[in-house]
Design a protein around this motif. Structure first.
Motif, PDB file in Angstrom:
ATOM      1  N   SER A 178      44.877  32.253  41.264  1.00 22.29           N
ATOM      2  CA  SER A 178      45.242  33.509  40.625  1.00 22.29           C
ATOM      3  C   SER A 178      44.013  34.338  40.269  1.00 22.29           C
ATOM      4  O   SER A 178      43.030  33.811  39.741  1.00 22.29           O
ATOM      5  CB  SER A 178      46.052  33.226  39.355  1.00 22.29           C
ATOM      6  N   SER A 179      44.055  35.626  40.559  1.00 24.34           N
ATOM      7  CA  SER A 179      42.965  36.528  40.189  1.00 24.34           C
ATOM      8  C   SER A 179      43.567  37.774  39.559  1.00 24.34           C
ATOM      9  O   SER A 179      44.788  37.936  39.512  1.00 24.34           O
ATOM     10  CB  SER A 179      42.113  36.901  41.402  1.00 24.34           C
ATOM     11  N   HIS A 180      42.712  38.658  39.081  1.00 27.34           N
ATOM     12  CA  HIS A 180      43.204  39.891  38.469  1.00 27.34           C
ATOM     13  C   HIS A 180      42.214  41.008  38.740  1.00 27.34           C
ATOM     14  O   HIS A 180      41.019  40.866  38.489  1.00 27.34           O
ATOM     15  CB  HIS A 180      43.379  39.719  36.960  1.00 27.34           C
ATOM     16  N   SER A 181      42.723  42.117  39.263  1.00 27.58           N
ATOM     17  CA  SER A 181      41.891  43.290  39.514  1.00 27.58           C
ATOM     18  C   SER A 181      42.473  44.474  38.756  1.00 27.58           C
ATOM     19  O   SER A 181      43.689  44.629  38.668  1.00 27.58           O
ATOM     20  CB  SER A 181      41.842  43.613  41.010  1.00 27.58           C
ATOM     21  N   GLY A 182      41.589  45.299  38.227  1.00 28.41           N
ATOM     22  CA  GLY A 182      42.025  46.490  37.513  1.00 28.41           C
ATOM     23  C   GLY A 182      41.076  46.794  36.371  1.00 28.41           C
ATOM     24  O   GLY A 182      40.235  45.970  35.997  1.00 28.41           O
ATOM     25  N   LEU A 183      41.210  47.981  35.824  1.00 29.79           N
ATOM     26  CA  LEU A 183      40.364  48.378  34.713  1.00 29.79           C
ATOM     27  C   LEU A 183      40.650  47.526  33.482  1.00 29.79           C
ATOM     28  O   LEU A 183      41.807  47.174  33.200  1.00 29.79           O
ATOM     29  CB  LEU A 183      40.610  49.849  34.375  1.00 29.79           C
ATOM     30  N   MET A 184      39.602  47.215  32.735  1.00 33.03           N
ATOM     31  CA  MET A 184      39.761  46.401  31.530  1.00 33.03           C
ATOM     32  C   MET A 184      40.746  47.057  30.561  1.00 33.03           C
ATOM     33  O   MET A 184      41.540  46.368  29.911  1.00 33.03           O
ATOM     34  CB  MET A 184      38.407  46.199  30.855  1.00 33.03           C
ATOM     35  N   THR A 185      40.695  48.381  30.462  1.00 31.81           N
ATOM     36  CA  THR A 185      41.564  49.085  29.526  1.00 31.81           C
ATOM     37  C   THR A 185      43.032  49.044  29.913  1.00 31.81           C
ATOM     38  O   THR A 185      43.901  49.378  29.109  1.00 31.81           O
ATOM     39  CB  THR A 185      41.116  50.554  29.392  1.00 31.81           C
ATOM     40  N   ASP A 186      43.317  48.618  31.154  1.00 32.18           N
ATOM     41  CA  ASP A 186      44.708  48.540  31.616  1.00 32.18           C
ATOM     42  C   ASP A 186      45.287  47.132  31.532  1.00 32.18           C
ATOM     43  O   ASP A 186      46.461  46.920  31.858  1.00 32.18           O
ATOM     44  CB  ASP A 186      44.809  49.029  33.068  1.00 32.18           C
ATOM     45  N   VAL A 187      44.490  46.156  31.108  1.00 26.73           N
ATOM     46  CA  VAL A 187      44.967  44.774  31.027  1.00 26.73           C
ATOM     47  C   VAL A 187      45.949  44.643  29.865  1.00 26.73           C
ATOM     48  O   VAL A 187      45.628  45.007  28.719  1.00 26.73           O
ATOM     49  CB  VAL A 187      43.796  43.794  30.843  1.00 26.73           C
ATOM     50  N   SER A 188      47.128  44.115  30.148  1.00 26.73           N
ATOM     51  CA  SER A 188      48.126  43.927  29.094  1.00 26.73           C
ATOM     52  C   SER A 188      47.868  42.621  28.343  1.00 26.73           C
ATOM     53  O   SER A 188      47.167  41.728  28.835  1.00 26.73           O
ATOM     54  CB  SER A 188      49.532  43.887  29.701  1.00 26.73           C
ATOM     55  N   ASP A 189      48.440  42.505  27.164  1.00 30.11           N
ATOM     56  CA  ASP A 189      48.310  41.271  26.394  1.00 30.11           C
ATOM     57  C   ASP A 189      48.911  40.086  27.166  1.00 30.11           C
ATOM     58  O   ASP A 189      48.387  38.974  27.122  1.00 30.11           O
ATOM     59  CB  ASP A 189      49.001  41.408  25.044  1.00 30.11           C
ATOM     60  N   LYS A 190      50.002  40.350  27.884  1.00 30.09           N
ATOM     61  CA  LYS A 190      50.641  39.282  28.666  1.00 30.09           C
ATOM     62  C   LYS A 190      49.721  38.791  29.772  1.00 30.09           C
ATOM     63  O   LYS A 190      49.581  37.577  29.997  1.00 30.09           O
ATOM     64  CB  LYS A 190      51.960  39.785  29.257  1.00 30.09           C
ATOM     65  N   GLU A 191      49.074  39.723  30.475  1.00 28.04           N
ATOM     66  CA  GLU A 191      48.136  39.349  31.541  1.00 28.04           C
ATOM     67  C   GLU A 191      46.939  38.597  30.963  1.00 28.04           C
ATOM     68  O   GLU A 191      46.480  37.604  31.542  1.00 28.04           O
ATOM     69  CB  GLU A 191      47.652  40.598  32.276  1.00 28.04           C
ATOM     70  N   LEU A 192      46.440  39.048  29.833  1.00 30.94           N
ATOM     71  CA  LEU A 192      45.313  38.389  29.184  1.00 30.94           C
ATOM     72  C   LEU A 192      45.669  36.962  28.796  1.00 30.94           C
ATOM     73  O   LEU A 192      44.938  36.014  29.100  1.00 30.94           O
ATOM     74  CB  LEU A 192      44.892  39.193  27.949  1.00 30.94           C
ATOM     75  N   ASP A 193      46.804  36.793  28.140  1.00 28.94           N
ATOM     76  CA  ASP A 193      47.215  35.456  27.688  1.00 28.94           C
ATOM     77  C   ASP A 193      47.443  34.520  28.875  1.00 28.94           C
ATOM     78  O   ASP A 193      47.047  33.341  28.834  1.00 28.94           O
ATOM     79  CB  ASP A 193      48.496  35.550  26.855  1.00 28.94           C
ATOM     80  N   SER A 194      48.075  35.034  29.928  1.00 26.41           N
ATOM     81  CA  SER A 194      48.369  34.207  31.098  1.00 26.41           C
ATOM     82  C   SER A 194      47.094  33.742  31.783  1.00 26.41           C
ATOM     83  O   SER A 194      46.962  32.566  32.157  1.00 26.41           O
ATOM     84  CB  SER A 194      49.248  34.991  32.075  1.00 26.41           C
ATOM     85  N   MET A 195      46.125  34.651  31.949  1.00 25.20           N
ATOM     86  CA  MET A 195      44.885  34.300  32.632  1.00 25.20           C
ATOM     87  C   MET A 195      44.042  33.334  31.798  1.00 25.20           C
ATOM     88  O   MET A 195      43.472  32.377  32.337  1.00 25.20           O
ATOM     89  CB  MET A 195      44.092  35.560  32.957  1.00 25.20           C
ATOM     90  N   VAL A 196      43.961  33.564  30.505  1.00 31.29           N
ATOM     91  CA  VAL A 196      43.200  32.655  29.637  1.00 31.29           C
ATOM     92  C   VAL A 196      43.845  31.273  29.630  1.00 31.29           C
ATOM     93  O   VAL A 196      43.161  30.252  29.665  1.00 31.29           O
ATOM     94  CB  VAL A 196      43.095  33.232  28.212  1.00 31.29           C
ATOM     95  N   GLN A 197      45.167  31.224  29.610  1.00 32.49           N
ATOM     96  CA  GLN A 197      45.858  29.934  29.652  1.00 32.49           C
ATOM     97  C   GLN A 197      45.565  29.200  30.962  1.00 32.49           C
ATOM     98  O   GLN A 197      45.206  28.024  30.969  1.00 32.49           O
ATOM     99  CB  GLN A 197      47.367  30.132  29.503  1.00 32.49           C
ATOM    100  N   LEU A 198      45.713  29.918  32.086  1.00 34.99           N
ATOM    101  CA  LEU A 198      45.564  29.295  33.401  1.00 34.99           C
ATOM    102  C   LEU A 198      44.138  28.820  33.665  1.00 34.99           C
ATOM    103  O   LEU A 198      43.934  27.716  34.183  1.00 34.99           O
ATOM    104  CB  LEU A 198      45.990  30.291  34.484  1.00 34.99           C
ATOM    105  N   GLN A 199      43.166  29.633  33.310  1.00 34.44           N
ATOM    106  CA  GLN A 199      41.790  29.363  33.723  1.00 34.44           C
ATOM    107  C   GLN A 199      40.935  28.684  32.650  1.00 34.44           C
ATOM    108  O   GLN A 199      39.869  28.140  32.976  1.00 34.44           O
ATOM    109  CB  GLN A 199      41.108  30.679  34.134  1.00 34.44           C
ATOM    110  N   LEU A 200      41.369  28.706  31.390  1.00 37.02           N
ATOM    111  CA  LEU A 200      40.568  28.093  30.333  1.00 37.02           C
ATOM    112  C   LEU A 200      41.346  27.062  29.523  1.00 37.02           C
ATOM    113  O   LEU A 200      40.935  25.904  29.423  1.00 37.02           O
ATOM    114  CB  LEU A 200      40.005  29.172  29.399  1.00 37.02           C
ATOM    115  N   LYS A 201      42.466  27.475  28.926  1.00 32.22           N
ATOM    116  CA  LYS A 201      43.189  26.545  28.054  1.00 32.22           C
ATOM    117  C   LYS A 201      43.800  25.381  28.830  1.00 32.22           C
ATOM    118  O   LYS A 201      43.709  24.227  28.405  1.00 32.22           O
ATOM    119  CB  LYS A 201      44.261  27.289  27.264  1.00 32.22           C
TER     120      LYS A 201
END
Length: 241
Positions: A87-110
């Motif tokens: 899984s990856s994510h492309s886009g402006l930082m200001t457009d990242v939703s809380d859901k996308e942030l939580d999902s990526m942090v969970q998948l790649q770190l937690k």
């Protein structure tokens, strides 16, 4: 070598499949993790099961419940963990939703952290084990419009360096492979012109292959790298070095 069991997450993707084939050649029995593409891992299981045991595990590692669900399905202690998520994510930082942030942090770190918390005790008891995380070139250099992805992959690289120091006295090695751009379906959104421009920007003049990532993983798991731990191995054709 006695029976050893390797867990490969994201085994349904092209890189995960290539890693599974490499570890099967080394004689490891396999747990193949997937979340959505069951058909791909079933085909891989059929391909490899004549040589090694292959068991399938389904779990959503982008959710908080995923690590526990995965570990509940393990029937043997794990000797090798390859944490690979496509899984990856492309886009402006200001457009990242809380859901996308939580999902990526969970998948790649937690999730890798929580998975390791459950798997490491048996490795520590046996005083042996090998862990390889698939990170990214962007975790080393950072990328515009991929700030979230760069952040989590950079965190994964730092986790590797820290955990390798903690686990070395127990005989457990922890390393990472940091691919550049690899010829997989993740790049299907790019136009032919974009693909050509990127290839021209890579000193070796081409994209990497999943098998080349798998070769690097295989080396880091094999006895040939027995004095290597805490290392982030780039596989990037000298791109953005």
């Amino acid at each position: 070598m006695g029976k050893t069991y390797a867990l490969i997450t994201g085994a349904s993707g092209e890189i995960g499949q290539a890693i599974a084939r490499e570890l099967a050649l080394q004689g490891h029995h396999l747990y193949l993790h997937y979340y959505q593409n069951k058909q791909a891992v079933e085909q891989l299981q059929f391909e490899l099961s004549s040589d090694v045991e292959c068991r399938l595990i389904k779990a959503n590692l982008a959710s908080p419940e995923g690590p526990g669900q995965l570990v509940e399905q393990l029937e043997q202690a794990i000797d090798v963990l390859v944490y690979n998520c496509g899984s990856s994510h492309s886009g402006l930082m200001t457009d990242v939703s809380d859901k996308e942030l939580d999902s990526m942090v969970q998948l790649q770190l937690k999730s890798p952290f929580q998975l390791l918390q459950r798997i490491l005790p048996s490795m520590i008891t046996k005083k042996q084990g090998s862990i390889v995380m698939i990170t990214s070139i962007w975790g080393q250099t950072g990328a515009s419009c991929e700030v979230l992805y760069s952040m989590v992959k950079g965190g994964m690289n730092t986790m590797v360096k820290a955990l390798s120091k903690e686990m070395a006295p127990s005989g457990i090695r922890v390393n990472a492979v940091a691919p550049g751009i690899i010829a997989t379906k993740m790049n299907e959104h790019l136009t032919d012109e974009e693909l050509e421009a990127i290839s021209e920007d890579i000193p070796l003049g081409r994209f990497g292959l999943p098998e080349e990532v798998a070769d690097a993983v295989g080396y880091l798991i094999s006895p040939k790298s027995s004095y290597i731990t805490g290392h982030i191995l780039p596989v990037n054709g000298a791109w953005y070095c």
